[in-house]
Design an enzyme around this catalytic site. Structure first.
Site, PDB file in Angstrom:
ATOM      1  N   TYR A 174      51.401 -28.656  59.328  1.00 32.82           N
ATOM      2  CA  TYR A 174      50.454 -27.563  59.147  1.00 32.82           C
ATOM      3  C   TYR A 174      50.706 -26.699  57.905  1.00 32.82           C
ATOM      4  CZ  TYR A 174      54.252 -25.082  61.610  1.00 32.82           C
ATOM      5  OH  TYR A 174      55.472 -24.582  61.999  1.00 32.82           O
TER       6      TYR A 174
ATOM      7  N   ARG B 163      59.616 -18.318  56.796  1.00 33.28           N
ATOM      8  CA  ARG B 163      60.386 -19.197  57.668  1.00 33.28           C
ATOM      9  C   ARG B 163      60.565 -20.543  56.968  1.00 33.28           C
ATOM     10  NH1 ARG B 163      56.930 -21.077  62.114  1.00 33.28           N
ATOM     11  NH2 ARG B 163      56.980 -23.049  60.998  1.00 33.28           N
TER      12      ARG B 163
ATOM     13  N   HIS C 105      59.589 -23.553  63.465  1.00 31.90           N
ATOM     14  CA  HIS C 105      59.539 -22.459  64.437  1.00 31.90           C
ATOM     15  C   HIS C 105      60.683 -22.596  65.435  1.00 31.90           C
ATOM     16  CE1 HIS C 105      57.936 -19.469  67.160  1.00 31.90           C
ATOM     17  NE2 HIS C 105      57.959 -20.351  68.137  1.00 31.90           N
TER      18      HIS C 105
END
Length: 391
Positions: free
Chosen positions: A299, A286, A290
């Protein structure tokens, strides 16, 4: 539903299925990633999954991915400008979605999550209808039966149960294993690596295996369940979980549109032939967030993102096309112009979407209106009317 379950494969039948359909390398722990086009744009061959692609097909894959990426980037920009409430990005996952979407036949049915914009495009769903959902003016304004593409599912993993139930239905309707290519039907359930931890997904695996349902579980493993890496969710590659449920699993390079198409086509045909479910893990990444409410810099390392940029699914196809003289600058310019036109259409179309009538949210909730729903609707109508004439 009182009819006995259809005869499924015996224990001995699963072995030949794994070898014949997915090859000994998959069933005996050999190379675990199917790839037909390297990140450098070099065509390679696989002993079990190798297809001859025409120049027209290759150019079509390229066009599909470029336009799908433009849908994604345009929607992201619209959200940043306050025109959408949220958007689920697919940046970097174009090959997984286009490869799977183009392997479908007309009668096949798709159960998506909320990120399958490329598959929706392949099924003919107007991207503006997807924007309407994320703008909040409708709940998904397309007819699932017109496109054989269900409405987006927000509840994580629930669509896998829906897909398995539908697959059991077409199986009982006699639309599986007839040998008629225009009748035999497969079902696809899309989900991500995060959803693989959900109970609904694992329950769907059990039912699909028990009833030999014609469903392909297509997992886009983009390696992040929002902020949780795949290493915290599974100690083995996801595709290997399928064997524990009694059906084959396979991992494919999800940034390779050719390999994704070939693997999905084989899994779909296996389902149509009545050989039961398959788990396809499209190993991808990705590149974006998100959703547009997420900040992935909190993160994950930027070095990881930069390394995956070198595996860009669109760039590798373009390199291959150029290297083999299958496109020229004029062709690429035409695709870029088409993408720009699409972006303009989406921008203007999104802003022109009409606001819904407030009371419309009570419609089509139940086949027959309940007393409770009627009371809620009337109460809302009275509340809304109290603001009329106020400033």
């Amino acid at each position: 539903m009182n009819a006995p379950p259809p005869a499924g494969p015996t224990d001995g039948a699963f072995g030949p299925d794994l070898v014949d359909v997915f090859g000994p390398s998959q069933s005996h722990g050999g190379p675990d990633l199917v790839q037909l086009l390297t990140p450098e744009g070099e065509r390679v061959h696989h002993p079990e999954f190798d297809l001859d692609f025409s120049a027209e097909q290759l150019r079509g894959f390229y066009r599909d991915m470029v336009l799908t990426r433009r849908i994604d980037t345009e929607a992201t920009a619209l959200q940043r400008h306050g025109e959408l409430g949220i958007w689920a990005q697919l940046l970097g996952q174009e090959a997984a979605q286009i490869g799977c979407g183009r392997a479908l036949r007309k009668q096949d049915f798709v159960f998506p999550t909320y990120r399958e914009h490329g598959v929706a495009y392949c099924r003919g769903v107007d991207p503006l209808k997807q924007l309407g959902l994320f703008r909040g003016v409708d709940h998904g304004d397309w007819d699932p039966h017109e496109f054989n593409f269900a409405l987006y599912t927000i509840v994580i993993g629930a669509q896998c149960l829906h897909a398995t139930g539908y697959a059991m239905g077409v199986q009982r309707d006699g639309d599986v294993g007839t040998g008629d290519p225009d009748r035999d039907t497969a079902v696809v359930a899309h989900f991500g690596d995060g959803a693989s931890s959900q109970g609904d997904v694992n329950e769907a695996f059990i039912f699909a295996a028990s009833y030999n349902a014609p469903v392909v579980f297509f997992c886009q493993n983009n390696q992040w369940a929002i902020s949780e890496p795949i290493e915290r969710q599974s100690r083995i590659p996801l595709y290997q979980r399928a064997l524990g449920f009694g059906f084959p699993g396979i991992r494919v390079d999800g940034n390779d549109v050719l390999a994704t198409y070939a693997v999905t086509q084989a899994a779909l045909q296996r389902a149509r032939d009545g050989q039961g479910p398959t788990f396809v893990e499209a190993y991808t990444y990705r590149m974006g967030a998100h959703t547009t409410t997420d900040d992935p810099t909190r993160y994950r390392l930027s070095d990881d993102v930069e390394s995956w940029k070198l595996r860009d699914p669109i760039a590798r196809v373009e390199v291959y096309l150029r290297r083999n003289g299958l496109v020229d600058d004029a062709f690429l310019a035409d695709i870029a112009a088409e993408a720009a036109d699409l972006g303009h259409t989406l921008r203007e179309g999104c802003k022109a979407l009409p606001d819904p009538v407030p009371g419309a949210m009570f419609e089509h909730v139940y086949a027959e209106e309940t007393e409770e729903l009627r009371a809620q609707r009337d109460g809302f109508a009275a509340y809304h009317a109290s603001f009329e004439g106020s400033h």
